[in-house]
Design a protein around this motif. Structure first.
Motif, PDB file in Angstrom:
ATOM      1  N   CYS A  92      -9.463  -6.744   6.443  1.00 37.35           N
ATOM      2  CA  CYS A  92      -8.378  -6.620   5.915  1.00 37.35           C
ATOM      3  C   CYS A  92      -7.984  -7.707   5.175  1.00 37.35           C
ATOM      4  CB  CYS A  92      -7.387  -6.125   6.784  1.00 37.35           C
ATOM      5  SG  CYS A  92      -7.719  -5.292   8.631  1.00 37.35           S
ATOM      6  N   TYR A  93      -8.200  -8.731   5.340  1.00 36.72           N
ATOM      7  CA  TYR A  93      -7.525  -9.445   4.296  1.00 36.72           C
ATOM      8  C   TYR A  93      -8.071  -9.821   3.313  1.00 36.72           C
ATOM      9  CZ  TYR A  93      -6.472 -14.587   2.977  1.00 36.72           C
ATOM     10  OH  TYR A  93      -5.368 -15.472   2.531  1.00 36.72           O
ATOM     11  N   SER A  94      -9.185  -9.240   3.104  1.00 34.20           N
ATOM     12  CA  SER A  94      -9.902  -9.589   1.944  1.00 34.20           C
ATOM     13  C   SER A  94      -9.557  -7.690   0.676  1.00 34.20           C
ATOM     14  CB  SER A  94     -11.943  -8.554   1.922  1.00 34.20           C
ATOM     15  OG  SER A  94     -12.287  -7.663   2.858  1.00 34.20           O
ATOM     16  N   THR A  95      -8.280  -7.605   1.089  1.00 34.89           N
ATOM     17  CA  THR A  95      -7.831  -6.317   0.924  1.00 34.89           C
ATOM     18  C   THR A  95      -6.746  -5.681   0.020  1.00 34.89           C
ATOM     19  OG1 THR A  95      -7.335  -4.812   2.537  1.00 34.89           O
ATOM     20  CG2 THR A  95      -9.544  -4.170   2.346  1.00 34.89           C
ATOM     21  N   ILE A  96      -6.175  -7.335   0.553  1.00 35.37           N
ATOM     22  CA  ILE A  96      -4.816  -7.743   0.346  1.00 35.37           C
ATOM     23  C   ILE A  96      -4.130  -7.403  -1.374  1.00 35.37           C
ATOM     24  CG2 ILE A  96      -2.663  -9.642   0.704  1.00 35.37           C
ATOM     25  CD1 ILE A  96      -3.807  -9.796   3.389  1.00 35.37           C
ATOM     26  N   GLN A  97      -5.487  -8.253  -1.856  1.00 35.29           N
ATOM     27  CA  GLN A  97      -5.051  -8.536  -3.062  1.00 35.29           C
ATOM     28  C   GLN A  97      -5.809  -7.125  -4.078  1.00 35.29           C
ATOM     29  OE1 GLN A  97      -3.672 -11.252  -4.848  1.00 35.29           O
ATOM     30  NE2 GLN A  97      -3.946 -12.652  -3.027  1.00 35.29           N
ATOM     31  N   TYR A  98      -6.386  -6.447  -3.300  1.00 38.84           N
ATOM     32  CA  TYR A  98      -6.706  -5.618  -3.735  1.00 38.84           C
ATOM     33  C   TYR A  98      -5.591  -3.776  -4.045  1.00 38.84           C
ATOM     34  CZ  TYR A  98     -11.750  -6.811  -4.897  1.00 38.84           C
ATOM     35  OH  TYR A  98     -12.270  -7.294  -5.129  1.00 38.84           O
ATOM     36  N   ILE A  99      -4.799  -4.143  -3.046  1.00 38.71           N
ATOM     37  CA  ILE A  99      -3.064  -3.408  -2.921  1.00 38.71           C
ATOM     38  C   ILE A  99      -2.318  -3.422  -3.258  1.00 38.71           C
ATOM     39  CG2 ILE A  99      -2.202  -2.180  -0.917  1.00 38.71           C
ATOM     40  CD1 ILE A  99      -3.933  -2.915   1.414  1.00 38.71           C
ATOM     41  N   GLY A 158      -1.117   3.638   7.761  1.00 39.58           N
ATOM     42  CA  GLY A 158       0.220   4.122   6.581  1.00 39.58           C
ATOM     43  C   GLY A 158      -0.597   3.931   5.596  1.00 39.58           C
ATOM     44  N   LEU A 159      -1.191   2.302   5.600  1.00 37.77           N
ATOM     45  CA  LEU A 159      -1.689   2.113   4.801  1.00 37.77           C
ATOM     46  C   LEU A 159      -2.748   2.566   3.922  1.00 37.77           C
ATOM     47  CD1 LEU A 159      -1.523  -1.809   5.154  1.00 37.77           C
ATOM     48  CD2 LEU A 159       0.026  -0.721   3.836  1.00 37.77           C
ATOM     49  N   GLY A 160      -3.471   2.717   4.986  1.00 44.67           N
ATOM     50  CA  GLY A 160      -4.781   3.441   4.662  1.00 44.67           C
ATOM     51  C   GLY A 160      -5.152   4.651   3.926  1.00 44.67           C
ATOM     52  N   PHE A 161      -4.057   5.387   4.163  1.00 44.54           N
ATOM     53  CA  PHE A 161      -3.394   7.265   3.842  1.00 44.54           C
ATOM     54  C   PHE A 161      -2.174   6.925   2.599  1.00 44.54           C
ATOM     55  CE2 PHE A 161      -5.189   7.868   7.831  1.00 44.54           C
ATOM     56  CZ  PHE A 161      -6.159   9.231   7.796  1.00 44.54           C
ATOM     57  N   GLY A 162      -1.611   5.494   2.303  1.00 43.09           N
ATOM     58  CA  GLY A 162      -0.920   5.593   1.181  1.00 43.09           C
ATOM     59  C   GLY A 162       0.245   6.483   1.148  1.00 43.09           C
ATOM     60  N   PHE A 163       0.726   5.969   2.605  1.00 40.64           N
ATOM     61  CA  PHE A 163       2.023   6.914   2.885  1.00 40.64           C
ATOM     62  C   PHE A 163       3.100   6.446   1.927  1.00 40.64           C
ATOM     63  CE2 PHE A 163       0.116   8.170   6.919  1.00 40.64           C
ATOM     64  CZ  PHE A 163      -0.119   9.463   6.404  1.00 40.64           C
ATOM     65  N   THR A 170       5.033  -2.158   1.229  1.00 32.59           N
ATOM     66  CA  THR A 170       3.844  -2.377   2.109  1.00 32.59           C
ATOM     67  C   THR A 170       3.877  -3.733   1.939  1.00 32.59           C
ATOM     68  OG1 THR A 170       3.350  -0.615   0.099  1.00 32.59           O
ATOM     69  CG2 THR A 170       2.072  -2.427   0.712  1.00 32.59           C
ATOM     70  N   MET A 171       5.031  -4.569   0.992  1.00 30.20           N
ATOM     71  CA  MET A 171       4.857  -5.813   1.915  1.00 30.20           C
ATOM     72  C   MET A 171       4.818  -5.433   3.430  1.00 30.20           C
ATOM     73  SD  MET A 171       3.489  -8.637  -0.049  1.00 30.20           S
ATOM     74  CE  MET A 171       4.743  -9.790   0.499  1.00 30.20           C
ATOM     75  N   LEU A 172       6.264  -4.981   3.786  1.00 23.49           N
ATOM     76  CA  LEU A 172       6.185  -4.970   5.465  1.00 23.49           C
ATOM     77  C   LEU A 172       5.174  -4.667   6.219  1.00 23.49           C
ATOM     78  CD1 LEU A 172       8.148  -5.367   7.090  1.00 23.49           C
ATOM     79  CD2 LEU A 172       9.335  -3.002   7.145  1.00 23.49           C
ATOM     80  N   MET A 173       4.482  -4.124   5.558  1.00 24.80           N
ATOM     81  CA  MET A 173       3.134  -3.001   6.763  1.00 24.80           C
ATOM     82  C   MET A 173       2.270  -4.205   7.392  1.00 24.80           C
ATOM     83  SD  MET A 173       2.790   0.767   6.019  1.00 24.80           S
ATOM     84  CE  MET A 173       3.670   2.352   6.941  1.00 24.80           C
ATOM     85  N   LEU A 174       2.064  -4.346   5.455  1.00 27.02           N
ATOM     86  CA  LEU A 174       0.996  -6.022   5.777  1.00 27.02           C
ATOM     87  C   LEU A 174       1.031  -6.687   6.143  1.00 27.02           C
ATOM     88  CD1 LEU A 174      -0.376  -6.030   1.445  1.00 27.02           C
ATOM     89  CD2 LEU A 174      -1.788  -4.867   3.350  1.00 27.02           C
ATOM     90  N   GLY A 175       2.729  -7.201   6.630  1.00 25.86           N
ATOM     91  CA  GLY A 175       3.433  -8.187   7.543  1.00 25.86           C
ATOM     92  C   GLY A 175       3.219  -7.831   8.981  1.00 25.86           C
TER      93      GLY A 175
END
Length: 224
Positions: A92-99, A158-163, A170-175
């Motif tokens: 998951c950490y490796s995908t944060i920058q891409y998101i 939620g992040l995976g399906f792009g809701f 998005t930051m709230l979900m990543l947090g």
């Protein structure tokens, strides 16, 4: 005759000591040996007999962990440290920058947001105090761990399906996902410390199992 009796006494004592040293008894799946004072010396891989005589343990690495700490705790450390903290966190950490890059942010802003997410690990201390001071239905670890896991899984879905299309939700979900990893790491290590105090003889093996598996699966998560 008196001299003969005095000479025979030390030889008899030496014979008793030698017989007691060589006497080995087996009870269950653990072998023990009595020393000169009648004290048992264990042959299970942890007692003084193995440490002084170099006898190899007949139990395997995982078998000794299960025997000392229980199957539930070994599975807990495997799921929380190996799978969750090792594989899933690195994945998951490796995908944060891409998101975050999908919002076309500048490099300083990306670094700032990444630092905000990394600082969620600083909440370990207040979360540990909260879990100890406010148990839920008599449990001070399980409910908090379950709640954080459910929240993190929902946010990952939620992040995976792009809701979400806005940055701050998005930051709230990543947090929330980062909070899940923080709580899981905190409470699983707290449980490890409790078990290590209950059985200090195998704490080094348990720590090696915990960190070794975390590092190996973390590497697998980075390569995935």
């Amino acid at each position: 005759m008196a001299d003969l009796k005095q000479d025979a006494a030390p030889s008899q004592l030496a014979g008793v000591l030698a017989s007691s040293e060589s006497e080995i008894c087996t009870s269950g799946d653990e072998e023990t040996s009595s020393n000169a004072f009648g004290e048992p010396r264990h042959l299970d891989g942890y007692g003084t007999f193995e440490e002084k005589e170099g006898v190899r343990s007949k139990h395997g690495y995982l078998s000794s962990l299960v025997r000392d700490f229980g199957c539930k705790h070994v599975l807990l450390q495997f799921s929380m440290q190996h799978v969750n903290q090792g594989f899933m966190y690195q994945l998951c950490y490796s995908t944060i920058q891409y998101i975050l890059a999908t919002y076309h942010l500048s490099s300083p802003v990306l670094q700032m947001l990444g630092a905000v997410l990394d600082n969620i690990w600083c909440l370990k201390l207040p979360l540990g105090i909260l879990s100890d001071a406010c148990p839920v239905m008599g449990y001070n670890k399980g409910p908090y761990l379950l709640a954080s896991l459910l929240l993190g899984i929902l946010c990952m879905l939620g992040l995976g399906f792009g809701f979400l299309t806005d940055l701050w939700p998005t930051m709230l979900m990543l947090g929330s996902v980062q909070l899940m990893f923080t709580v899981a790491d905190l409470l699983s290590q707290a449980r490890f410390n409790e078990k290590a105090q209950e059985c200090p003889r195998g704490s080094a093996r348990l720590m090696g199992f915990m960190w070794g598996g975390c590092l190996m699966l973390g590497l697998a998560g980075q390569l995935a």
